[in-house]
Design an enzyme around this catalytic site. Structure first.
Site, mmCIF file in Angstrom:
data_model
loop_
_atom_site.group_PDB
_atom_site.id
_atom_site.type_symbol
_atom_site.label_atom_id
_atom_site.label_comp_id
_atom_site.label_asym_id
_atom_site.label_seq_id
_atom_site.Cartn_x
_atom_site.Cartn_y
_atom_site.Cartn_z
ATOM 1 N N MET A 1 2.285 1.051 -3.611
ATOM 2 C CA MET A 1 2.051 0.030 -2.586
ATOM 3 C C MET A 1 2.709 0.334 -1.244
ATOM 4 S SD MET A 1 5.088 -1.903 -2.045
ATOM 5 C CE MET A 1 4.543 -3.544 -1.627
ATOM 6 N N TYR A 2 3.594 1.314 -1.174
ATOM 7 C CA TYR A 2 4.207 1.664 0.108
ATOM 8 C C TYR A 2 3.140 2.268 1.024
ATOM 9 C CZ TYR A 2 8.718 1.358 -2.384
ATOM 10 O OH TYR A 2 9.801 0.945 -3.134
ATOM 11 N N SER A 3 2.878 1.596 2.113
ATOM 12 C CA SER A 3 1.805 1.996 3.046
ATOM 13 C C SER A 3 0.466 2.113 2.329
ATOM 14 C CB SER A 3 2.152 3.306 3.752
ATOM 15 O OG SER A 3 3.268 3.161 4.594
#
Length: 325
Positions: free
Chosen positions: A58-60
């Site tokens: 989910m990071y970026s």
């Protein structure tokens, strides 16, 4: 750099883990560094002896995994680094593109491996507890990921101790792969994990990887409280105020005082405090300036006395549970 066993496993990791939430796409969060700006941080981490890198799908929305994969492929052999990624948070508006169902886990591991450009991750973590999916379904799917060679180990992140105990018991009952790490919210301003989770991890041989070890920058000694807004992230990070509104900021004053006394920075003392906890394997640190990463590496060999630790801990008061969801 020092290296230690990861919990009860035989794998060795550096005493600092580079967290990569800060690297990916500024379109996702304005404080995130785009790829060209981010690459030097991976190189510097490797130069400092860090072999442990933490990311999440989910990071970026996947871009952090892509940047991490390319950066490490450029600067290190795959077998020389330990890579972890995570699954749980929404990746799109699709109702199945979230959570810890068998469908989402098996879809997500393939997506993460593709973005990372690797055949396996060293640790595949669940990012939070899924209240809508039976833990048996989640653990069976994770076990299949390990058996397929797509992950060497599995780990977990912030949850209640009873939930983690239930997961460990269920794994033992069905002889599934067992969680070997707990990545949880733990620092000088937030120590609620010491009540139940950390004793459980110590008893069960779980490696603890504290996230936000500097309390979103509050333990650098540069702000008087969560309302400070001198950085882009501080101005846009709603969690900063939510998670630390009830914190005792006199602790920061003591941290600054002790840092001055010992000739180190407050950030170094805060990380060294964590590293003195027997259950802690490696704090997950982030950096947006290269000298910050070098500064944090200096905390690994820093020795604190029992009186130093007691002085830093004395003013802590019970707080509301934060960041389990």
């Amino acid at each position: 750099m020092q290296f230690v066993r990861l919990g009860a496993t035989g794998m060795k990791v550096s005493r600092l883990c580079l967290g990569t939430m800060t690297y990916g796409s500024s379109r996702w969060r304005e404080w995130v560094l785009d790829e060209a700006e981010a690459l030097p941080f991976y190189r510097k981490a490797l130069e400092l002896g860090i072999n442990f890198f933490d990311t999440a799908d989910m990071y970026s929305i996947g871009v952090s995994e892509e940047v991490t994969g390319r950066a490490l492929a450029e600067s290190a052999r795959r077998d020389e680094v330990v890579i972890t990624t995570k699954v749980y948070h929404p990746m799109s508006d699709d109702p199945n593109a979230r959570g810890l169902s068998r469908k989402h886990i098996l879809d997500s591991i393939d997506g993460s491996l593709r973005r990372l450009g690797t055949e396996y991750v060293d640790i595949y973590m669940i990012h939070r507890w899924d209240y809508q999916t039976p833990i048996e379904e989640t653990l069976e799917a994770l076990n299949d990921v390990v058996r397929a060679g797509k992950a060497r180990y599995i780990g977990a992140s912030s949850m209640f101790a009873w939930q983690f105990a239930k997961a460990l018991y269920t794994s033992d009952l069905y002889r599934y792969s067992r969680f070997v790490t707990m990545q949880n919210h733990y620092n000088l301003l937030y120590r609620e994990e010491e009540r139940e989770m950390l004793p459980l991890c110590l008893d069960q041989g779980i490696g603890v990887l504290p996230w936000s070890p500097l309390a979103r920058g509050l333990l650098t000694g540069k702000r008087d409280g969560p309302q400070g807004n001198e950085t882009t992230r501080a101005r846009s990070d709603d969690n900063l105020t939510e998670w630390y509104a009830d914190a005792n900021f006199e602790i920061v004053g003591r941290l600054v005082e002790k840092a001055t006394e010992l000739g180190h920075t407050p950030a170094q003392i805060a990380i060294a405090w964590l590293l003195h906890k027997p259950v802690v394997t490696a704090p997950v640190v982030g950096a947006t300036k290269l000298h910050h990463l070098e500064e944090l590496a200096g905390s690994v060999d820093l020795q604190l006395s029992e009186s130093d630790i007691a002085y830093l801990e004395e003013l802590y008061k019970p707080r509301n549970i934060q960041a389990h969801r």
